[in-house]
Design an enzyme around this catalytic site. Structure first.
Site, PDB file in Angstrom:
ATOM      1  N   ASP A 207     -81.022  61.401 -10.612  1.00 18.02           N
ATOM      2  CA  ASP A 207     -79.921  62.356 -10.734  1.00 18.02           C
ATOM      3  C   ASP A 207     -79.891  63.027 -12.104  1.00 18.02           C
ATOM      4  O   ASP A 207     -80.316  62.443 -13.104  1.00 18.02           O
ATOM      5  CB  ASP A 207     -78.575  61.636 -10.545  1.00 18.02           C
ATOM      6  CG  ASP A 207     -78.335  61.215  -9.108  1.00 18.02           C
ATOM      7  OD1 ASP A 207     -79.256  61.300  -8.285  1.00 18.02           O
ATOM      8  OD2 ASP A 207     -77.196  60.777  -8.821  1.00 18.02           O
TER       9      ASP A 207
ATOM     10  N   HIS B 155     -81.708  57.718 -12.917  1.00 16.40           N
ATOM     11  CA  HIS B 155     -81.460  58.972 -13.627  1.00 16.40           C
ATOM     12  C   HIS B 155     -82.686  59.338 -14.455  1.00 16.40           C
ATOM     13  O   HIS B 155     -83.309  58.466 -15.052  1.00 16.40           O
ATOM     14  CB  HIS B 155     -80.238  58.845 -14.542  1.00 16.40           C
ATOM     15  CG  HIS B 155     -78.939  58.726 -13.801  1.00 16.40           C
ATOM     16  ND1 HIS B 155     -78.494  57.532 -13.264  1.00 16.40           N
ATOM     17  CD2 HIS B 155     -78.002  59.661 -13.489  1.00 16.40           C
ATOM     18  CE1 HIS B 155     -77.335  57.737 -12.660  1.00 16.40           C
ATOM     19  NE2 HIS B 155     -77.003  59.014 -12.775  1.00 16.40           N
TER      20      HIS B 155
HETATM   21 ZN   LIG Z   1     -74.885  62.619 -11.694  1.00 18.32          ZN
END
Ligand SMILES: [Zn+2]
Length: 208
Positions: A20, A164
């Protein structure tokens, strides 16, 4: 109705690795290099404004899926329908522009969902993708190999794993362990697929 998905019921050892908040110069290129070296495919939930600014980073990596993570990483649960629609729409256009493909799935920032965001997601035909396993970087800051063990031991068929490719330095704990995680999971027989591929594998729960 468009579904909300945490994981997928499948008997096959498939896993969807998701990243993300990129694309960002720090550390999307490193993640793409590791995925290429380990021959693993993933899904990147892009922030629209990052895709507009940094689309060149992902332009050559067409084996992965690129998905919608809103225009500016807002908490959709706090927005009304028009605002939620706009947050998805601007990102949809920027990601399509950057990748040449329309995103098919979406993940709400912070995993926060409201009725208005579900309705907006339905407008785009998006499945809403959450996760059932996540990198716990801050828990393993002083024990990075422990995170590799945790992910290798906690993944099950149909897992959607949250990671991430940008953010605070803690995130490096997962990025530095990524190649080893992929190798361990492949040694267990797991195959890395995109979220849309995993959704297509959905099989009904086995009958007793
Ligand atoms: Zn996010």
């Amino acid at each position: 109705m468009v579904p909300v998905v945490w994981s997928v019921d499948t008997a096959k050892k498939l896993i969807a690795l998701t990243f993300d908040d990129g694309p960002m110069p720090q550390w999307t290129p490193e993640v793409l290099t590791i995925l290429a070296e380990e021959r693993a495919r993933a899904t990147f939930f892009l922030i629209g404004e990052n895709a507009q600014k940094n689309g060149g980073i992902i332009a050559g990596a067409r084996e992965h899926e690129y998905a919608n993570h809103t225009w500016a990483h807002v908490d959709l649960a706090r927005l009304d329908y028009d605002e939620a629609y706009e947050a998805l729409n601007k990102a949809h256009d920027a990601i399509t522009q950057a990748t040449g493909r329309e995103p098919a799935v979406f993940r709400p920032p912070y995993g926060h969902l409201g009725g208005s965001s579900l309705r907006a997601a339905a407008e785009f035909g998006y499945a809403t993708i959450l996760w059932n396993l996540q990198m716990l970087e801050s828990d393993y800051k002083s024990n990075p190999p422990g995170l590799v063990d945790y992910i290798a031991e906690s993944s099950t068929p149909g897992t959607i794993l949250l990671a991430h490719d940008t953010g605070p330095d803690d995130r490096l704990v997962a990025i530095r362990g990524l190649a080893e995680m992929i190798r361990r999971l492949k040694a267990q027989g797991f195959e890395f697929v995109t979220v849309s591929e995993l959704l297509a594998e959905h099989s009904p729960a086995p009958r007793p």
